[in-house]
Design an enzyme around this catalytic site. Structure first.
Site, short mmCIF file in Angstrom:
data_model
loop_
_atom_site.label_atom_id
_atom_site.label_comp_id
_atom_site.label_asym_id
_atom_site.label_seq_id
_atom_site.Cartn_x
_atom_site.Cartn_y
_atom_site.Cartn_z
N TYR A 192 0.85 -1.18 0.00
CA TYR A 192 0.00 0.00 0.00
C TYR A 192 0.89 1.24 0.00
CZ TYR A 192 -3.36 3.54 1.32
OH TYR A 192 -4.13 4.68 1.35
N ALA A 223 -2.53 13.88 -10.04
CA ALA A 223 -1.93 12.71 -9.41
C ALA A 223 -2.46 11.43 -10.05
CB ALA A 223 -2.23 12.70 -7.91
N PHE A 239 -0.64 10.92 -13.24
CA PHE A 239 0.74 10.53 -12.96
C PHE A 239 0.81 9.01 -12.72
CE2 PHE A 239 3.80 9.34 -9.65
CZ PHE A 239 4.99 9.73 -10.24
N HIS A 257 -4.63 5.33 -2.68
CA HIS A 257 -5.81 6.18 -2.78
C HIS A 257 -5.37 7.56 -3.26
CE1 HIS A 257 -7.21 3.14 0.12
NE2 HIS A 257 -8.38 3.34 -0.44
N MET A 286 1.29 4.63 0.90
CA MET A 286 0.61 5.54 1.82
C MET A 286 0.80 6.99 1.42
SD MET A 286 1.43 3.73 5.50
CE MET A 286 3.22 3.85 5.35
#
Length: 175
Positions: free
Chosen positions: A79, A128, A131, A120, A81
């Site tokens: 994940y 983003a 990207f 997320h 973060m």
């Protein structure tokens, strides 16, 4: 167990694992880069030995300008973060280099074998999202009310499946 900064293809860009010694720098960067305050547990988790390859400070000309922090989940997922680069340095491909490093490290990781990287992105942050899509991530869904203290609250869930090709240092074509 502090590793010296690792050089990338550009001699001005280096990376270093997060340690108790440079955690204050990470906290300062995060306070500028992100609209939320991270807990002490977050900072203890990012210096754990098992995430050393996935949590890195980004240096440009020996100046810390960003970081990337990931955690292992369910013995198969990574994940992402946080990842951020200070605004004046964003056009220098530093985020791309950091993300490629993490993807390559995830593909090479065998215990546990990582099958995907996911993250997320706030639904208002289309830059983003683009990207990450340029780096092979795909939208896997939307989580409503993901963010509690910032608006909008929804987040795209983006993921990239890790395959054997990710072990090589090959460029993905820009879209």
């Amino acid at each position: 167990m502090s590793n010296p900064p690792a050089s990338s293809s550009s001699s001005r860009v280096t990376f270093a694992s997060l340690t108790p010694r440079n955690l204050g720098t990470v906290k300062k960067l995060n306070s500028v880069l992100f609209p939320i305050k991270y807990s002490d547990k977050f900072y203890q988790d990012v210096i754990a030995p098992e995430v050393e390859d996935f949590c890195q400070l980004i240096y440009y000309n020996d100046v810390p300008v960003g970081n990337i922090c990931c955690r292992l989940e369910n013995n198969k997922d990574l994940y992402l973060m946080t990842m951020g680069v200070l605004a004046p340095y964003r056009s220098k491909q530093l985020g791309s280099q950091a993300l490629k490093r993490v993807i390559k490290a995830a593909a090479s990781h065998s215990k546990p074998k990582i099958r995907r990287i996911y993250l997320h992105v706030q639904v208002s942050n289309t830059d983003a999202k683009r990207f990450y899509e340029r780096h092979g991530f795909k939208e896997a869904g939307i989580k409503e009310d993901y963010y509690k203290k910032i608006m909008p609250r929804g987040a795209w869930i983006l993921e990239r499946i890790i395959d054997s090709e990710d072990k090589q240092d090959q460029e993905k074509p820009e879209l």
